[in-house]
Design a protein around this motif. Structure first.
Motif, PDB file in Angstrom:
ATOM      1  N   GLN A   1       1.058  11.506   4.264  1.00  8.63           N
ATOM      2  CA  GLN A   1       2.046  10.505   4.642  1.00  8.63           C
ATOM      3  C   GLN A   1       2.187  10.410   6.154  1.00  8.63           C
ATOM      4  O   GLN A   1       2.325   9.318   6.713  1.00  8.63           O
ATOM      5  CB  GLN A   1       3.395  10.840   4.010  1.00  8.63           C
ATOM      6  CG  GLN A   1       3.415  10.797   2.485  1.00  8.63           C
ATOM      7  CD  GLN A   1       4.740  11.266   1.920  1.00  8.63           C
ATOM      8  OE1 GLN A   1       5.799  10.980   2.469  1.00  8.63           O
ATOM      9  NE2 GLN A   1       4.687  12.004   0.811  1.00  8.63           N
TER      10      GLN A   1
ATOM     11  N   CYS B   1      -0.587   3.112  -6.087  1.00  2.00           N
ATOM     12  CA  CYS B   1      -1.714   3.985  -5.757  1.00  2.00           C
ATOM     13  C   CYS B   1      -2.868   3.168  -5.181  1.00  2.00           C
ATOM     14  O   CYS B   1      -3.107   2.027  -5.591  1.00  2.00           O
ATOM     15  CB  CYS B   1      -2.193   4.720  -7.004  1.00  2.00           C
ATOM     16  SG  CYS B   1      -0.978   5.871  -7.683  1.00  2.00           S
ATOM     17  N   THR B   2      -3.573   3.756  -4.248  1.00  2.64           N
ATOM     18  CA  THR B   2      -4.747   3.122  -3.653  1.00  2.64           C
ATOM     19  C   THR B   2      -5.941   4.059  -3.784  1.00  2.64           C
ATOM     20  O   THR B   2      -5.808   5.221  -4.175  1.00  2.64           O
ATOM     21  CB  THR B   2      -4.510   2.795  -2.169  1.00  2.64           C
ATOM     22  OG1 THR B   2      -4.178   4.008  -1.477  1.00  2.64           O
ATOM     23  CG2 THR B   2      -3.361   1.809  -1.997  1.00  2.64           C
TER      24      THR B   2
ATOM     25  N   GLN C   1       6.586   8.649  -2.131  1.00  6.20           N
ATOM     26  CA  GLN C   1       5.165   8.663  -1.785  1.00  6.20           C
ATOM     27  C   GLN C   1       4.413   9.763  -2.525  1.00  6.20           C
ATOM     28  O   GLN C   1       3.242   9.597  -2.875  1.00  6.20           O
ATOM     29  CB  GLN C   1       5.000   8.819  -0.277  1.00  6.20           C
ATOM     30  CG  GLN C   1       5.455   7.604   0.529  1.00  6.20           C
ATOM     31  CD  GLN C   1       4.742   6.340   0.087  1.00  6.20           C
ATOM     32  OE1 GLN C   1       3.524   6.225   0.195  1.00  6.20           O
ATOM     33  NE2 GLN C   1       5.509   5.384  -0.434  1.00  6.20           N
TER      34      GLN C   1
ATOM     35  N   GLY D   1       1.960   3.834   7.322  1.00  4.29           N
ATOM     36  CA  GLY D   1       2.007   2.472   6.783  1.00  4.29           C
ATOM     37  C   GLY D   1       3.395   1.857   6.880  1.00  4.29           C
ATOM     38  O   GLY D   1       4.301   2.392   7.534  1.00  4.29           O
TER      39      GLY D   1
ATOM     40  N   TYR E   1       0.813  -1.215   0.000  1.00  2.00           N
ATOM     41  CA  TYR E   1       0.000   0.000   0.000  1.00  2.00           C
ATOM     42  C   TYR E   1       0.848   1.268   0.000  1.00  2.00           C
ATOM     43  O   TYR E   1       0.303   2.368  -0.120  1.00  2.00           O
ATOM     44  CB  TYR E   1      -0.955  -0.035   1.194  1.00  2.00           C
ATOM     45  CG  TYR E   1      -1.905  -1.214   1.119  1.00  2.00           C
ATOM     46  CD1 TYR E   1      -3.027  -1.177   0.293  1.00  2.00           C
ATOM     47  CD2 TYR E   1      -1.650  -2.385   1.825  1.00  2.00           C
ATOM     48  CE1 TYR E   1      -3.884  -2.262   0.195  1.00  2.00           C
ATOM     49  CE2 TYR E   1      -2.500  -3.482   1.735  1.00  2.00           C
ATOM     50  CZ  TYR E   1      -3.614  -3.410   0.916  1.00  2.00           C
ATOM     51  OH  TYR E   1      -4.462  -4.497   0.814  1.00  2.00           O
ATOM     52  N   ASN E   2       2.163   1.140   0.147  1.00  3.68           N
ATOM     53  CA  ASN E   2       3.072   2.271  -0.043  1.00  3.68           C
ATOM     54  C   ASN E   2       3.911   2.116  -1.298  1.00  3.68           C
ATOM     55  O   ASN E   2       4.883   2.843  -1.489  1.00  3.68           O
ATOM     56  CB  ASN E   2       3.993   2.428   1.176  1.00  3.68           C
ATOM     57  CG  ASN E   2       3.339   3.234   2.288  1.00  3.68           C
ATOM     58  OD1 ASN E   2       2.448   4.036   2.038  1.00  3.68           O
ATOM     59  ND2 ASN E   2       3.767   3.010   3.513  1.00  3.68           N
TER      60      ASN E   2
ATOM     61  N   ASN F   1      -1.065   8.636   7.687  1.00  7.99           N
ATOM     62  CA  ASN F   1      -1.115   7.177   7.493  1.00  7.99           C
ATOM     63  C   ASN F   1       0.239   6.705   6.968  1.00  7.99           C
ATOM     64  O   ASN F   1       0.403   6.474   5.771  1.00  7.99           O
ATOM     65  CB  ASN F   1      -2.216   6.797   6.501  1.00  7.99           C
ATOM     66  CG  ASN F   1      -3.594   7.146   7.026  1.00  7.99           C
ATOM     67  OD1 ASN F   1      -4.027   6.612   8.039  1.00  7.99           O
ATOM     68  ND2 ASN F   1      -4.282   8.043   6.319  1.00  7.99           N
TER      69      ASN F   1
ATOM     70  N   ARG G   1       0.506  11.364  -2.687  1.00 12.06           N
ATOM     71  CA  ARG G   1       0.326  11.583  -1.252  1.00 12.06           C
ATOM     72  C   ARG G   1       1.168  12.758  -0.788  1.00 12.06           C
ATOM     73  O   ARG G   1       2.392  12.745  -0.933  1.00 12.06           O
ATOM     74  CB  ARG G   1       0.718  10.321  -0.474  1.00 12.06           C
ATOM     75  CG  ARG G   1      -0.186   9.142  -0.806  1.00 12.06           C
ATOM     76  CD  ARG G   1       0.358   7.833  -0.299  1.00 12.06           C
ATOM     77  NE  ARG G   1      -0.431   6.728  -0.831  1.00 12.06           N
ATOM     78  CZ  ARG G   1       0.002   5.487  -0.943  1.00 12.06           C
ATOM     79  NH1 ARG G   1       1.231   5.185  -0.574  1.00 12.06           N
ATOM     80  NH2 ARG G   1      -0.777   4.547  -1.443  1.00 12.06           N
TER      81      ARG G   1
ATOM     82  N   ASP H   1      -9.338   6.174  -2.182  1.00 11.28           N
ATOM     83  CA  ASP H   1      -9.461   7.086  -1.037  1.00 11.28           C
ATOM     84  C   ASP H   1      -9.621   6.321   0.269  1.00 11.28           C
ATOM     85  O   ASP H   1      -9.263   6.823   1.338  1.00 11.28           O
ATOM     86  CB  ASP H   1     -10.666   8.017  -1.245  1.00 11.28           C
ATOM     87  CG  ASP H   1     -10.454   8.963  -2.423  1.00 11.28           C
ATOM     88  OD1 ASP H   1      -9.281   9.167  -2.801  1.00 11.28           O
ATOM     89  OD2 ASP H   1     -11.451   9.474  -2.961  1.00 11.28           O
ATOM     90  N   LYS H   2     -10.140   5.087   0.183  1.00  6.47           N
ATOM     91  CA  LYS H   2     -10.329   4.261   1.378  1.00  6.47           C
ATOM     92  C   LYS H   2      -9.095   3.407   1.682  1.00  6.47           C
ATOM     93  O   LYS H   2      -9.125   2.590   2.604  1.00  6.47           O
ATOM     94  CB  LYS H   2     -11.548   3.359   1.198  1.00  6.47           C
ATOM     95  CG  LYS H   2     -12.865   4.121   1.068  1.00  6.47           C
ATOM     96  CD  LYS H   2     -14.028   3.159   0.893  1.00  6.47           C
ATOM     97  CE  LYS H   2     -15.350   3.904   0.758  1.00  6.47           C
ATOM     98  NZ  LYS H   2     -16.496   2.966   0.578  1.00  6.47           N
ATOM     99  N   GLY H   3      -8.037   3.576   0.895  1.00  9.34           N
ATOM    100  CA  GLY H   3      -6.825   2.808   1.121  1.00  9.34           C
ATOM    101  C   GLY H   3      -6.859   1.401   0.567  1.00  9.34           C
ATOM    102  O   GLY H   3      -6.044   0.547   0.957  1.00  9.34           O
TER     103      GLY H   3
END
Length: 654
Positions: free
Chosen positions: A482, A362-363, A472, A487, A358-359, A485, A477, A365-367
């Motif tokens: 960053q 791209c994800t 990031q 991560g 997840y880093n 969240n 982000r 808006d809810k991750g």
């Protein structure tokens, strides 16, 4: 599947072992003629037959078969043990008319073959009741208790060497016991599939369930049937199969389709009825070997990766991955939740991605993992480790579901400007047209264009220069996001950028400030990005040192980026300022960058990096460096000219 079969015949003297072999080879029994029958018969049937090899083209399974005889009078105990060790299957022959030879099966021969051997490693045994022509009825009532006692006994065949009854069947069953063994599939004592077999069949069911509703529809069953056996089932045959499952299970059929329990029951039924070759055909079509492990040939098909080349997914690979994404996106929200991602990897032995995913991409808006991020991650896998990518495509069933020869047809090999970062794999044996490799980088430089779509940018800089934040920011982000969240950190970030109207994948790799650059692969990349913190007076000196030592004389494009431009600038320690350093080395002036703003970070610098990687043949002047310095020079010239003109006017007035 084994490449050849070795059958050993054992049993008491005079039970007819040698006669069975001679009957198979000559299709006749050595009959006695006239007087002195017994003496002549002894002359016609030798004490022991020589080893016989049956060519592959005359056997049902197309596998060479070696048949070995045993004679207690001609062989020692050590020789017998040596033959047992080499045998793939043992036929224990008994005389149906002599109970003593039957009793020896239990007390002598089976203990001799498998005594002290663990259950899963025992040699399969075929019981052979010879001389059935001399007995009315069957010996099976006596044999069944022995078969129930020893699970390694595959079957029992009553035959006659004299009238050639069941001779071919005997050796067919022996061959079948080796090529399609029961032991890995089924536990006769528990009367159920063994865990490894059930696990493999569950994976096959999940791959075949193309709409992910836990039921195999008629269309899915026919696709499965055609893939494994070459032809679809007739409509009535399909209904008959479902009827058998429905009558024997409580939940094997739902919504007119086959459930996982029904699928497992059907294979259990095949095995119980002696048709385990059907289950083996399914397992081998999906890449499994005799130990129910996916074979190396299936997971790692040969793929030639010449030096200086990289690997990319082609359109077939992306289409396949997108179909799988849509299959597992059960709520159709355009993203895979952790549960949906876990379900996606259910056909893998373990989840290959960690929380750093997840880093890396791209994800939403809810991750959650979006389709774009999903494809980016697989692009990264294909680029960094082609062997692992082929393995993953194998787990996903690419050859079967895409009707291709192997996973290699989902990849394309392309030329790189530097030593490859992927591991070497064996040479390609498939036609070269399936895996086009672009021309050499030297020619790319001459022609001024490349066929590649994925580029690697190494991000270098001193500790604290802002490399991680730069990665990031590439994923959209801001610094605030960053920090909110953080991560699990990732050394990679991958996203798409547009270069001259074409979409390209750019991979950013954060190089540790402690890297020693001991080998060429430490510096190899398509473009190098040197990041320094203008507010730290010692930050730029690290970049300048690395550039001069490892990149100054290379053909790798280099871009300097001044990060944290929202902070007050400090004087850098080297005598030359960053701007003067870039001018001296014919580099574009440092690019100013900050991800401190509340909005989305600017993507201009990433486009600049991707452009430099796409057009490495263009020198710094053409990429804009000289346009900057030219503007400075022209400005200076104009200022001088205006000053001189003004001086003359003033002088004239005076």
């Amino acid at each position: 599947m084994k490449r050849d079969v070795r059958i050993l015949l054992l049993g008491e003297a005079q039970v007819g072992k040698t006669s069975l072999i001679m009957a198979l080879v000559g299709e006749e029994f050595p009959e006695e003629h006239g007087w002195l029958e017994q003496s002549l018969l002894a002359l016609q049937v030798p004490p022991r037959a020589e080893e016989i090899t049956i060519p592959a083209d005359v056997t049902p399974e197309k596998v060479p078969t070696h048949i070995v005889d045993y004679s207690e009078s001609e062989q020692t105990e050590d020789e017998l043990q040596e033959e047992i060790a080499k045998a793939n299957v043992v036929c224990v022959v008994y005389d149906v008319t002599k109970e003593a030879t039957i009793e020896k099966i239990r007390t002598k021969w089976i203990p001799m073959v498998n005594g002290g051997v663990e259950k899963g490693s025992r040699i399969p045994i075929i019981l052979v009741g010879n001389k059935s022509d001399l007995q009315v009825g069957s010996s099976m009532d006596v044999i069944l208790p022995i078969m129930n006692q020893f699970s390694e006994i595959e079957t029992c065949v009553e035959c006659s060497a004299k009238n050639l009854k069941n001779i071919s069947e005997l050796f067919y069953y022996a061959q079948k016991a080796v090529l399609h063994p029961t032991a890995p599939l089924y536990d006769p004592e528990e009367k159920q599939l063994k865990p490894a077999c059930a696990q493999a069949l569950t994976r096959i069911f999940n791959l075949s369930d193309q709409d992910n509703n836990q039921i195999l529809s008629d269309d899915e069953l026919n696709y499965f049937q055609k893939s494994c056996f070459g032809n679809p089932l007739a409509p009535q045959a399909l209904e008959d199969v479902k009827m058998v499952v429905w009558k024997n299970t409580t939940d094997g059929v739902q919504d007119n389709g086959l459930t996982l329990n029904g699928f497992l029951f059907l294979n259990t039924l095949f095995i119980q009825r002696g048709r385990h070759e059907t289950t083996w055909t399914i397992l081998r079509r999906f890449g499994y070997d005799d130990e129910l492990e996916l074979t190396d040939d299936y997971l790692y098909p040969q793929f030639r990766l010449p030096p200086g080349c990289s690997t990319e997914l082609n359109h077939l690979g992306y289409q396949f991955l997108q179909r799988l994404f849509e299959k597992h996106d059960k709520d159709q929200d355009g993203a895979l939740s952790p549960a949906e991602l876990q379900n996606f990897f259910s056909v893998f032995p373990c989840v290959p991605w960690g929380p750093e995913l997840y880093n890396t991409v791209c994800t939403t808006d809810k991750g959650l993992l979006s389709l774009h991020g999903f494809l980016c991650q697989w692009t990264l896998v294909a680029y960094l480790d082609v062997r692992h990518c082929l393995e993953c495509l194998g787990y996903m069933g690419y050859p079967i579901l895409s009707e291709q020869d192997s996973q290699t047809q989902a990849l394309t090999g392309t030329a790189m400007p530097s030593p490859p970062v992927v591991a070497w794999v064996p040479p390609l044996t498939h036609p070269a047209s399936l895996l086009p490799v672009t021309r050499e980088k030297r020619i790319d430089l001459e022609k001024g264009q490349t066929q590649r779509n994925v580029f690697l940018c190494k991000v270098l800089g001193a500790r604290g220069a802002g490399k991680s934040a730069f990665l990031q920011a590439f994923l959209g982000r801001s610094l605030a996001a960053q920090r909110e969240n953080p991560g699990v950190p990732s050394l990679y970030a991958i996203n798409t950028v547009h270069v001259s109207g074409q979409e390209k994948y750019l991979i950013l790799y954060e190089v540790s400030a402690d890297t020693k650059f001991m080998k060429p692969s430490d510096t190899a990349c398509d473009v190098a990005c040197f990041i320094y913190d203008p507010s730290d007076p010692r930050s730029f000196s690290y970049c300048a040192s690395i550039y001069k030592q490892h990149y100054m004389d290379s053909q790798i494009p280099c871009v300097f980026v001044a990060s944290k431009t929202d902070l007050p600038e400090a004087s850098q320690q080297p005598a030359l300022s960053p701007t003067e350093f870039c001018y001296k080395h014919c580099l574009p002036p440092p690019f100013l960058f900050s991800c401190h703003s509340q909005g989305l970070p600017s993507t201009t610098v990433y486009t600049k990096l991707a452009t430099a990687a796409t057009f490495p043949h263009l020198n710094a002047v053409e990429l804009g460096a000289a346009s900057f310095w030219l503007r400075v020079a022209l400005g200076t010239a104009v200022t001088a000219l205006v000053g001189f003109t003004l001086y003359r006017v003033l002088a004239k007035n005076n």
